[in-house]
Design an enzyme around this catalytic site. Structure first.
Site, PDB file in Angstrom:
ATOM      1  N   LYS A 208       0.837  -1.206   0.000  1.00 37.92           N
ATOM      2  CA  LYS A 208       0.000   0.000   0.000  1.00 37.92           C
ATOM      3  C   LYS A 208       0.869   1.252   0.000  1.00 37.92           C
ATOM      4  O   LYS A 208       0.611   2.212  -0.742  1.00 37.92           O
ATOM      5  CB  LYS A 208      -0.922  -0.017   1.219  1.00 37.92           C
ATOM      6  N   ASP A 278       6.774  -3.296  12.440  1.00 38.98           N
ATOM      7  CA  ASP A 278       7.844  -2.950  13.383  1.00 38.98           C
ATOM      8  C   ASP A 278       8.793  -4.131  13.574  1.00 38.98           C
ATOM      9  O   ASP A 278      10.013  -3.961  13.656  1.00 38.98           O
ATOM     10  CB  ASP A 278       7.253  -2.560  14.742  1.00 38.98           C
TER      11      ASP A 278
END
Length: 343
Positions: A208, A278
């Site tokens: 995205k 992360d």
């Protein structure tokens, strides 16, 4: 050397590394409860609170992942000089991390994302934040803290959440300092500053972010268009290495010297994708600093990202679980056949 010994040596190397993490930090707050009926005031569930919790989030969760993998995180950011900022510093100290890279500012609030969870499902998220760039004073203080921490760092992670800490000007200044120091840089980008990381060592968007950052659109299954976008990205930003996460379709990596590699996702029981990026960038940065070949780096990051999705909420990776999975990976067995850990 067997795959078990090679992986063990790699994880031992992780424990010798110091990772400078710079970017937007936040508190991930959770309200856990039970919901058995709808409100008579509106068609929404009533949640009876059972407990609340605060966790380190954003770039601070990257630091937690780095720490969970055995390395030493050096977190650098700007937060509010407010009660939430005090909570964040307390959470850092409770984890045994240094707060010498954190700038407290009266000009901005500390970012807090509060999630309301019932029955293992997230019902609502409430964000308290601003997205304005740092003031000149804040920027100067951040750069000064960054320079001090850079002296002992083996790799730098730029963790951008578009909350204002990493403006184009700040990014350019920090990348220049890292380049001058000979420290490799790994970028987890967002839309606003997507094209500001020219010359970084490893660039890690998701699909995205890749589309939004380049302002292109194509069907996810259109590999020709996808690879053209990656090539365009490498040219625009002069990138040696790109790692793109593709959600349930795994990951893709490409470098000028090693070509392209697709890696399938591993079958998981997905509970929550929060924080998976992360984990991926943390593993990628440590693997880069340890000298791991890009396909092996991508596979290890792929494994870690899937593992944290099995947990509800934002949680750091479990080192021993990742190590066990890595020792069983056929991809890693192939990629690490002649690999020697950098010392």
């Amino acid at each position: 050397m067997s795959i078990q010994r090679t992986v063990s040596s790699l994880f031992d190397r992780f424990s010798q590394l110091r990772v400078l993490v710079v970017g937007d930090v936040m508190i991930d707050a959770y309200l856990w409860g039970k919901s058995t009926r709808l409100s008579p005031e509106a068609p929404v569930p009533i949640v009876n609170r059972t407990k609340t919790e605060q966790r380190l989030g954003g770039a601070a969760n990257v630091a937690l992942n780095v720490q969970s993998l055995g390395a030493t995180p050096l977190l650098c950011s700007v937060v509010g000089d407010d009660p939430e900022g005090a909570d964040l510093l307390r959470l850092l100290r409770e984890q045994g991390q240094t707060d010498e890279g954190i700038v407290l500012s009266p000009e901005r609030p500390t970012t807090v994302k509060q999630r309301i969870i019932s029955g293992g499902q997230q019902l609502l998220r409430i964000d308290s934040e601003v997205e304005m760039d740092l003031t000149a004073t804040e920027r100067q203080a951040l750069v000064q803290r960054f320079q001090g921490l850079l002296e002992t760092a083996h790799v730098v992670i730029f963790e951008d959440y578009d909350k204002g800490v990493l403006s184009a000007e700040v990014i350019d200044e920090l990348l220049t300092l890292a380049r001058q120091a000979g420290v490799p840089t790994v970028v987890d980008p967002k839309k606003k500053n997507f094209l500001s990381y020219k010359g970084s060592t490893l660039f890690k968007p998701n699909l995205k972010e890749l589309k939004e950052g380049l302002k292109v659109d194509f069907a996810d299954a259109n590999l020709e268009a996808f690879e053209a976008a990656v090539n365009q990205l490498q040219e625009k930003l002069d990138l040696e290495n790109v790692l793109v996460t593709l959600s349930e379709r795994g990951v893709f990596c490409q470098s000028v010297s090693q070509g392209k590699t697709y890696l399938d996702a591993h079958i998981r029981s997905i509970s929550d994708v929060s924080g998976a990026g992360d984990t991926v960038v943390s593993i990628a940065a440590l693997s880069l600093a340890a000298g791991l070949p890009l396909p092996a780096l991508a596979e290890l990051a792929n494994l870690g990202g899937g593992l944290v999705c099995e947990h509800v909420g934002v949680v750091p990776i479990d080192k021993e679980q990742l190590k066990s999975e890595a020792q069983k990976s056929q991809v890693l067995q192939k990629e690490l056949a002649s690999f020697e850990v950098t010392t």
